[in-house]
Design an enzyme around this catalytic site. Structure first.
Site, PDB file in Angstrom:
ATOM      1  N   GLY A 126     147.556  60.347 -43.613  1.00  0.00           N
ATOM      2  CA  GLY A 126     147.897  61.878 -43.703  1.00  0.00           C
ATOM      3  C   GLY A 126     149.420  61.962 -43.491  1.00  0.00           C
ATOM      4  O   GLY A 126     149.664  63.345 -43.306  1.00  0.00           O
ATOM      5  N   LYS A 144     136.576  63.760 -44.587  1.00  0.00           N
ATOM      6  CA  LYS A 144     136.983  64.257 -43.527  1.00  0.00           C
ATOM      7  C   LYS A 144     136.383  65.671 -43.324  1.00  0.00           C
ATOM      8  O   LYS A 144     135.095  65.869 -43.979  1.00  0.00           O
ATOM      9  CB  LYS A 144     138.497  64.086 -43.205  1.00  0.00           C
ATOM     10  CG  LYS A 144     138.949  62.791 -43.449  1.00  0.00           C
ATOM     11  CD  LYS A 144     140.483  62.850 -43.063  1.00  0.00           C
ATOM     12  CE  LYS A 144     140.884  61.281 -43.249  1.00  0.00           C
ATOM     13  NZ  LYS A 144     142.145  60.909 -42.891  1.00  0.00           N
ATOM     14  N   SER A 164     147.416  57.423 -46.898  1.00  0.00           N
ATOM     15  CA  SER A 164     148.324  58.067 -47.957  1.00  0.00           C
ATOM     16  C   SER A 164     148.445  57.207 -49.463  1.00  0.00           C
ATOM     17  O   SER A 164     149.210  57.099 -50.130  1.00  0.00           O
ATOM     18  CB  SER A 164     149.712  58.120 -47.638  1.00  0.00           C
ATOM     19  OG  SER A 164     149.915  58.872 -46.327  1.00  0.00           O
ATOM     20  N   GLU A 172     140.694  58.251 -36.465  1.00  0.00           N
ATOM     21  CA  GLU A 172     140.417  59.608 -35.939  1.00  0.00           C
ATOM     22  C   GLU A 172     139.431  59.832 -34.775  1.00  0.00           C
ATOM     23  O   GLU A 172     139.471  60.497 -33.654  1.00  0.00           O
ATOM     24  CB  GLU A 172     140.332  60.702 -37.152  1.00  0.00           C
ATOM     25  CG  GLU A 172     141.790  61.022 -37.697  1.00  0.00           C
ATOM     26  CD  GLU A 172     141.393  61.312 -39.306  1.00  0.00           C
ATOM     27  OE1 GLU A 172     140.314  61.779 -39.679  1.00  0.00           O
ATOM     28  OE2 GLU A 172     142.638  61.142 -39.882  1.00  0.00           O
TER      29      GLU A 172
END
Ligand code: 13P
Length: 250
Positions: free
Chosen positions: A173, A11, A212, A97
């Site tokens: 996340g 990211k 995660s 995202e």
């Protein structure tokens, strides 16, 4: 038998110094996890550094996005042929995202997938539902729709040279991981959708789980029959954790 792929989506994190250290750590442990494929996805500006550090190693690299266009007046964008210059093996397309924060539609994602394939760069197509969608019971409808946009544009044969990543948005996340069975159910659904069109392609397409994933849950997730590896965010920024996840897939 599908080979597992453990991929690190960095990211918007890292610096030249931290990336050198991270890659030194991953390279030092890569031989011990040779039974799985490894790949890392830095921010664009560090691509040259990553190529330099990883050339000649067993670790592949790619980027987190690309433009659907090959060149032209698209300020701030990065085109597929530029990624070829840096020998990217993979590119992530349609990360949640990108879809939610930058408005990428199913159709835009499909065109990015096509742009990558045309250049021989393997797209990692991300799909996944939000918490709201899961609670409404429309997970399969959402994931099916995201997949269909790509199948409509590119056809089933395209998945001979592509990877899928199932990333439930509510698990990204958040520290909240899908249970192995929850993930397996969606992976099996994705494979069944592909199998309706071509069982042989469906059987060989790698479907990664993301959300995660960490050393403590990677083993049970990757033990599921349709989970072929992981797309790791936070834990991929630490060499020991990233390698421990890969080890769990060996
Ligand atoms: P986390 O592993 O930080 O939840 O991120 C997952 C992800 O979005 C990988 O693409």
């Amino acid at each position: 038998m599908r080979r597992k792929l453990v991929a690190g989506n960095w990211k918007m994190n890292g610096s030249a110094d931290s990336i050198r250290q991270l890659l030194d750590g991953i390279k030092a442990g890569a031989a011990e996890v040779a039974a799985v494929d490894l790949a890392v996805f830095p921010p664009f500006v560090y691509l040259g550094l990553v190529e330099q550090q990883l050339s000649g190693s067993s670790i592949a690299w790619g980027t987190q996005n690309l433009s659907e266009h090959a060149s032209g007046a698209y300020t701030g964008e990065v085109a597929g042929p530029m990624l070829q210059d840096f020998h990217c093996a993979y590119v992530i397309v349609g990360h949640s995202e990108r879809r939610t924060l930058y408005g990428e539609t199913d159709e835009v994602v499909a065109r990015k997938f096509a742009a990558a394939r045309k250049l021989g760069i393997k797209p990692i197509l991300c799909v996944g539902e939000t918490l709201d969608e899961r609670e409404q019971g429309v997970t399969e409808a959402v994931v099916g729709r995201q997949l269909k946009a790509v199948l409509d544009l590119e056809g089933i044969a395209a998945f001979n040279d592509a990877v899928i990543a199932y990333e439930p948005v509510w698990a990204i996340g958040t520290g909240r991981t899908a249970t192995p069975q929850q993930a397996q159910d969606v992976h099996a659904f994705i494979r069944a959708e592909l199998a309706k069109l071509d069982p042989a392609v469906a059987a060989k397409t790698a479907i990664l789980y993301g959300g995660s994933m960490k050393p403590s849950n990677a083993g049970e997730l990757m033990a599921m029959s349709d989970i072929d590896g992981g797309l790791i965010g936070g834990a991929s920024l630490n060499a020991q954790e990233f390698l421990a996840i890969a080890k769990a897939g060996c």
